[in-house]
Design a protein around this motif. Structure first.
Motif, PDB file in Angstrom:
ATOM      1  N   GLY A  79       0.814  -1.210   0.000  1.00 49.48           N
ATOM      2  CA  GLY A  79       0.000   0.000   0.000  1.00 49.48           C
ATOM      3  C   GLY A  79       0.846   1.257   0.000  1.00 49.48           C
ATOM      4  O   GLY A  79       0.571   2.208  -0.753  1.00 49.48           O
ATOM      5  N   PHE A 104      -9.039   0.699  -3.069  1.00 44.91           N
ATOM      6  CA  PHE A 104      -7.826   0.042  -2.579  1.00 44.91           C
ATOM      7  C   PHE A 104      -7.666   0.242  -1.070  1.00 44.91           C
ATOM      8  O   PHE A 104      -7.410  -0.709  -0.324  1.00 44.91           O
ATOM      9  CB  PHE A 104      -6.613   0.612  -3.318  1.00 44.91           C
ATOM     10  CG  PHE A 104      -5.300  -0.003  -2.915  1.00 44.91           C
ATOM     11  CD1 PHE A 104      -5.011  -1.324  -3.225  1.00 44.91           C
ATOM     12  CD2 PHE A 104      -4.356   0.730  -2.213  1.00 44.91           C
ATOM     13  CE1 PHE A 104      -3.803  -1.894  -2.850  1.00 44.91           C
ATOM     14  CE2 PHE A 104      -3.151   0.174  -1.832  1.00 44.91           C
ATOM     15  CZ  PHE A 104      -2.875  -1.146  -2.154  1.00 44.91           C
ATOM     16  N   LEU A 105      -7.846   1.473  -0.609  1.00 43.68           N
ATOM     17  CA  LEU A 105      -7.697   1.772   0.815  1.00 43.68           C
ATOM     18  C   LEU A 105      -8.855   1.217   1.633  1.00 43.68           C
ATOM     19  O   LEU A 105      -8.670   0.775   2.770  1.00 43.68           O
ATOM     20  CB  LEU A 105      -7.593   3.283   1.019  1.00 43.68           C
ATOM     21  CG  LEU A 105      -6.276   3.934   0.550  1.00 43.68           C
ATOM     22  CD1 LEU A 105      -6.386   5.452   0.593  1.00 43.68           C
ATOM     23  CD2 LEU A 105      -5.123   3.461   1.417  1.00 43.68           C
ATOM     24  N   PHE A 107     -10.838  -1.539   1.058  1.00 44.02           N
ATOM     25  CA  PHE A 107     -10.675  -2.982   1.266  1.00 44.02           C
ATOM     26  C   PHE A 107      -9.439  -3.269   2.118  1.00 44.02           C
ATOM     27  O   PHE A 107      -9.417  -4.208   2.914  1.00 44.02           O
ATOM     28  CB  PHE A 107     -10.563  -3.702  -0.076  1.00 44.02           C
ATOM     29  CG  PHE A 107     -11.892  -3.967  -0.744  1.00 44.02           C
ATOM     30  CD1 PHE A 107     -12.640  -5.076  -0.405  1.00 44.02           C
ATOM     31  CD2 PHE A 107     -12.387  -3.093  -1.689  1.00 44.02           C
ATOM     32  CE1 PHE A 107     -13.866  -5.332  -1.013  1.00 44.02           C
ATOM     33  CE2 PHE A 107     -13.608  -3.325  -2.316  1.00 44.02           C
ATOM     34  CZ  PHE A 107     -14.353  -4.438  -1.968  1.00 44.02           C
ATOM     35  N   GLY A 108      -8.401  -2.423   1.941  1.00 44.37           N
ATOM     36  CA  GLY A 108      -7.193  -2.595   2.730  1.00 44.37           C
ATOM     37  C   GLY A 108      -7.428  -2.353   4.210  1.00 44.37           C
ATOM     38  O   GLY A 108      -6.893  -3.062   5.065  1.00 44.37           O
ATOM     39  N   GLN A 136     -17.080  -5.221   3.113  1.00 44.61           N
ATOM     40  CA  GLN A 136     -16.886  -5.271   1.663  1.00 44.61           C
ATOM     41  C   GLN A 136     -18.076  -4.673   0.922  1.00 44.61           C
ATOM     42  O   GLN A 136     -17.899  -3.958  -0.074  1.00 44.61           O
ATOM     43  CB  GLN A 136     -16.660  -6.716   1.222  1.00 44.61           C
ATOM     44  CG  GLN A 136     -15.348  -7.309   1.689  1.00 44.61           C
ATOM     45  CD  GLN A 136     -15.228  -8.784   1.352  1.00 44.61           C
ATOM     46  OE1 GLN A 136     -16.183  -9.555   1.505  1.00 44.61           O
ATOM     47  NE2 GLN A 136     -14.059  -9.204   0.897  1.00 44.61           N
ATOM     48  N   SER A 185     -12.140  -9.746  -4.445  1.00 45.95           N
ATOM     49  CA  SER A 185     -11.453  -9.563  -3.162  1.00 45.95           C
ATOM     50  C   SER A 185     -11.334 -10.884  -2.408  1.00 45.95           C
ATOM     51  O   SER A 185     -10.259 -11.253  -1.938  1.00 45.95           O
ATOM     52  CB  SER A 185     -12.191  -8.531  -2.312  1.00 45.95           C
ATOM     53  OG  SER A 185     -11.554  -8.335  -1.076  1.00 45.95           O
ATOM     54  N   SER A 269      -7.328  -5.949  -0.359  1.00 40.25           N
ATOM     55  CA  SER A 269      -7.194  -4.688  -1.096  1.00 40.25           C
ATOM     56  C   SER A 269      -6.836  -4.937  -2.562  1.00 40.25           C
ATOM     57  O   SER A 269      -7.409  -4.302  -3.460  1.00 40.25           O
ATOM     58  CB  SER A 269      -6.132  -3.795  -0.443  1.00 40.25           C
ATOM     59  OG  SER A 269      -4.869  -4.434  -0.425  1.00 40.25           O
TER      60      SER A 269
END
Length: 358
Positions: A79, A104-105, A107-108, A136, A185, A269
């Motif tokens: 990340g 991205f962030l 789910f991360g 999610q 994911s 992510s």
């Protein structure tokens, strides 16, 4: 930051005109993320060891017990490298770049909470499946809703190999896009079970969808190759470049025998953003082909669980996901990984062929 600083100077220094090109900045983002990964990787691994953020292994995977204690949550390194590269080389005025970073962030963050819970509890149990799914749904729902708030964004579906078959999902596109992101994911999360197994195909997939994103954002190319155009989405190619670079750098340490695992913060992510990339460039169904390895791993789990319940305890595979089945058959871990990488590359080439075979 580099893009925003240098582009206004193009009028005075023609040599800086190269910074306008998405292709140049995508390669620069790839190299930047790769260098950052290699430079900061050892320090990051050392920090995780000091914090005792080690992986806990399920007792039913006996062959992996020697991996217990290997630093996890390596997705944080991924990340850092990806986001830093995108901020340096991307056009931050582009809404699609920020939407991709949000997915991205988002789910991360969910994966981080799950990983942290495992570390605190000192066992391989983090969030419950319902908690994870709820998170999610929220991230994917927000991303899909924002995307569809643009009246110019098409709800049509491109069907690989059939140029004239483009069904319009209308109001059903929102849940469909969510399913694509959530499914991707979870699929990457299930695949992340052997050293380098998940990140290898992810590099291939990111490169492939980077190409499709670039084509979709280029009006003339999209018209020539008969790809649904999405104005402005080409800038997300910079993100794909950063993902490829960070993935290669992470693989340097994650290759067998792994010095670090990506954890859920990485797999959730990466999978979520891969699904979003497929949605962005209007190649949602192509993800089934290009990401066929992830699909096979997921289907193996679904079949195993379903058959187990239907037959009262019988199994199709010795163990699911599929890579564990081959392990229990006696195939060496390194051989499984490399063969799965090869299959991933072949599937990507099949996906690439859809640009012409229509």
């Amino acid at each position: 930051m580099i893009y925003a600083f240098l582009v206004p100077l193009v009028a005075h220094f023609s040599a800086l005109n190269v910074f306008r090109y998405i292709t140049f900045r995508s390669i620069a983002a790839l190299l930047t993320a790769l260098v950052l990964s290699i430079v900061f990787g050892p320090k990051f691994i050392g920090a995780l060891r000091r914090l005792k953020f080690g992986q806990y292994i399920n007792e039913d995977v006996a062959a992996h017990q020697q991996k217990a204690g290997t630093p996890t949550m390596g997705g944080l390194l991924l990340g850092f490298c990806i986001i830093t590269s995108v901020l340096l080389w991307g056009d931050l005025a582009n809404e699609y770049v920020w939407m991709t970073l949000f997915v991205f962030l988002g789910f991360g963050a969910l994966g981080f909470v799950d990983d942290y819970a495992k570390v605190v509890k000192k066992r391989n149990k983090g969030l419950t499946p319902k908690q994870k799914l709820l998170g999610q749904v929220i991230v994917a729902g927000v991303a899909a809703a924002v995307l569809l708030s643009d009246p110019e964004y098409s709800t049509r579906l491109a069907v690989p190999f059939f140029k004239h078959l483009t069904p319009d999902l209308g109001m059903w596109y929102l849940p469909f896009a969510m399913i694509v992101m959530i499914g991707a994911s979870n699929a990457v999360n299930l695949t992340d079970g052997l050293d380098g197994l998940a990140i290898g195909p992810m590099i291939v997939n990111a490169a492939m969808f980077g190409l499709f994103v670039y084509v979709a954002g280029h009006a003339q190319m999209a018209r020539y190759l008969q790809v649904m155009p999405v104005s402005g989405v080409g800038e997300v190619t910079v993100f794909c470049g950063a993902l490829v670079g960070a993935g290669l750098g992470f693989l340097w340490f994650n290759a067998y025998p792994a010095q670090i695992f990506m954890g859920d913060v990485g797999s959730l992510s990466l999978g979520g953003v891969l699904g979003f990339l497929a949605v962005l460039c209007k190649q949602e169904l192509l993800l089934i082909v290009v990401g066929g390895l992830y699909v096979a791993e997921t289907v193996s789990v679904i079949l195993q669980v379903g058959y187990f319940k239907m037959t009262g305890g019988k199994r199709i595979f010795r163990m699911a996901p599929l890579h564990h089945h081959f392990e229990l058959m006696g195939v060496p871990e390194s051989k499984i990984i490399i063969r799965f990488w090869i299959l991933s590359i072949l599937l990507a080439l099949v996906g690439l062929s859809t640009l012409k075979l229509r």
